[in-house]
Design an enzyme around this catalytic site. Structure first.
Site, PDB file in Angstrom:
ATOM      1  N   ASP A  85      26.128  24.450  36.265  1.00 23.21           N
ATOM      2  CA  ASP A  85      27.360  23.912  35.669  1.00 23.21           C
ATOM      3  C   ASP A  85      28.363  23.583  36.772  1.00 23.21           C
ATOM      4  OD1 ASP A  85      28.247  26.391  36.477  1.00 23.21           O
ATOM      5  OD2 ASP A  85      28.365  27.231  34.456  1.00 23.21           O
ATOM      6  N   TYR A 229      29.956  36.109  33.828  1.00 23.03           N
ATOM      7  CA  TYR A 229      29.716  37.080  34.891  1.00 23.03           C
ATOM      8  C   TYR A 229      30.464  38.369  34.570  1.00 23.03           C
ATOM      9  CZ  TYR A 229      27.277  33.655  37.697  1.00 23.03           C
ATOM     10  OH  TYR A 229      26.358  32.737  38.148  1.00 23.03           O
TER      11      TYR A 229
END
Length: 481
Positions: A85, A229
């Site tokens: 991305d 994350y």
């Protein structure tokens, strides 16, 4: 081209030689590790954000995100996109730089021998230049881009029009993991550049010290990068990791004292962007063998990591595929493969240097056993596996054709205004090879049964990540040299 029987014979010999080379490249001894090393570094170049240098190798990439940071009145152009991305996440970016620096420090001679040292140094500096800009007094900018909106548009970074939201940590919004990991990156890279640019190395180290203080003074888990994350392991591993790199970089007792008296450690069986205990333990084991006997518990932790992973150990607890690849979980599983290969290669050299072995319940493993296992893991990724295919783009047999990656899957000439809804129809869902080769990218890899689906939309199989490749550089350099 060939004349008469001699020409036919020569042609047959040439064909046999070519066939033999192909067979060797699949079955092990003929794997070209130097080529794999070169290509693994080229992938990191393809992940660069910002104004690209004149010697940039992936020709299909261009300048991107030049106004990053504008909404916060700070220049945040540069750095790396982490995967397929167009978001810049601070935690995996810092881990990429730390581990790439570790490879450059530990395998400098091998990287020089293969002609790749300068490319690795440039890769590290691309990250450190960004972190120098992202670090302010008691403040660290940790993310650029809105991941939710970014994931609703399949477009090249050069053409993206999704928001470039800026996130930061500071005194009131702590993020110990990211501050400590960025500290580790700056400390490790300072060691690398000390030989060539002492002033630059000093500036990196000064930032590393301040970030470590920030991480300790304002403890708190940062969840702003969730669900992409999330730090499931907490921040104690990053604090130990940063203190370890700072001690290696400075030899100051204050950091050793922190490691001895304040740091929290744990027995683990994996090493990744989220869990750094094993990496710190291997580094500290080296110091133990060099005479710092107070670090014996960390040396024991490093041994435990080896015993958990090496297949013939009575304490083995890591899942292996039938073909012999480490498999911890789907989605970027290859990071555990390259991470294990890196730690095994490094610890192998440490054991050899000090004539030591790892004892696992009475069974001993020497340096040769460790490097053999590291080699087996890398060989699996490069083609020696039940499918007979490589998991590095542009390398080896039957390499991936459809990595889950925006820039690689959208033709370079398709620039300008992007219709986000149609972008998935036009490029994401087309069952064709990517128009731009994402050379050197190690994709997510096969599942626990060695099965693999080379489809762009099967992201757990096909998405590459910078930290998968940064962890591959060390073992590939050792195997190549």
């Amino acid at each position: 081209m060939f004349g008469g029987r001699r020409g036919v014979a020569a042609a047959v010999v040439a064909c046999l030689a070519l066939l033999q080379g192909l067979v060797l490249s699949v079955h092990g001894t003929g794997i070209n590790y130097k080529d794999a090393l070169t290509k693994s570094i080229i992938f990191l170049e393809a992940q660069r954000s910002g104004k690209l240098p004149p010697n940039h190798r992936p020709a299909w990439r261009g300048d991107s995100a030049l106004d990053d940071g504008k909404e916060a009145n700070v220049d945040l152009a540069g750095g790396y996109y982490d995967a397929g991305d167009n978001v810049k996440y601070g935690l995996p970016m810092a881990f990429t730089v730390t581990t790439l620096s570790w490879a450059a420090m530990f395998y400098r001679q091998q990287l020089e021998a293969t002609g790749e040292l300068e490319n690795v140094l440039a890769g590290i500096k691309w990250g450190t230049e960004y972190f120098l800009k992202a670090t302010r007094k008691n403040r660290l900018y940790v993310q650029v881009g809105d991941p939710n909106q970014d994931h609703q548009c399949w477009t090249r970074p050069e053409d993206m029009q999704t928001p470039r939201t800026v996130l930061k940590i500071d005194d009131s919004t702590p993020g110990t993991e990211i501050a400590a990991e960025t500290s580790a990156a700056m400390a490790a890279s300072s060691i690398v550049f000390r030989k060539t640019d002492r002033a630059y190395a000093r500036s990196l180290l000064n930032k590393a010290k301040r970030l470590f203080q920030m991480a300790k003074a304002h403890k708190g888990t940062y969840d702003g990068e969730c669900p992409f994350y999330c730090s499931y392991s907490g921040y104690n591993d990053e604090l130990l990791w940063a203190a370890t790199w700072l001690y290696i970089a400075t030899k100051r007792h204050v950091y050793l004292k922190y490691i001895q008296e304040e740091a929290i450690s744990a027995t683990v069986s994996e090493f990744s962007w989220d869990l750094k205990y094993a990496g710190a333990q291997v580094l500290l084991a080296k110091l133990f063998f060099e005479g710092e006997k107070s670090l014996v518990n960390y040396k024991n932790g490093a041994d435990s990591y080896i015993c958990s992973n090496i297949p013939d150990s009575p304490y083995n607890q890591v899942t292996m595929t039938p073909g012999g690849m480490i498999h911890l979980r789907d989605g970027a599983n290859t990071q555990y493969v390259t991470g294990t290969a890196h730690l095994f290669a490094v610890y192998s050299d440490i054991l050899a240097q000090h004539n030591q072995k790892v004892n696992c319940g009475g069974k001993e493993f020497d340096s040769g056993s460790l490097i053999a296992f590291a080699k087996k893991q890398m060989d699996y990724l490069l083609g020696e596996n039940p499918k007979g295919r490589s998991y590095m783009v542009g390398f080896g047999p039957n390499a991936p054709q459809q990595p889950h990656h925006r820039g690689a899957s959208v033709p370079k000439e398709e620039n300008g205004i992007v219709n986000c809804a149609m972008s998935f129809v036009n490029w994401f869902k087309k069952d064709v090879p990517n128009p731009n080769e994402l050379t050197g990218a190690i994709v997510g890899g096969p599942d626990r049964f060695d099965n693999f689906e080379d489809k762009r939309w099967a992201s757990s199989y096909t998405e590459p990540c910078t930290y998968v490749n940064s962890l591959a550089v060390g073992p590939l350099a050792k195997l190549a040299a």
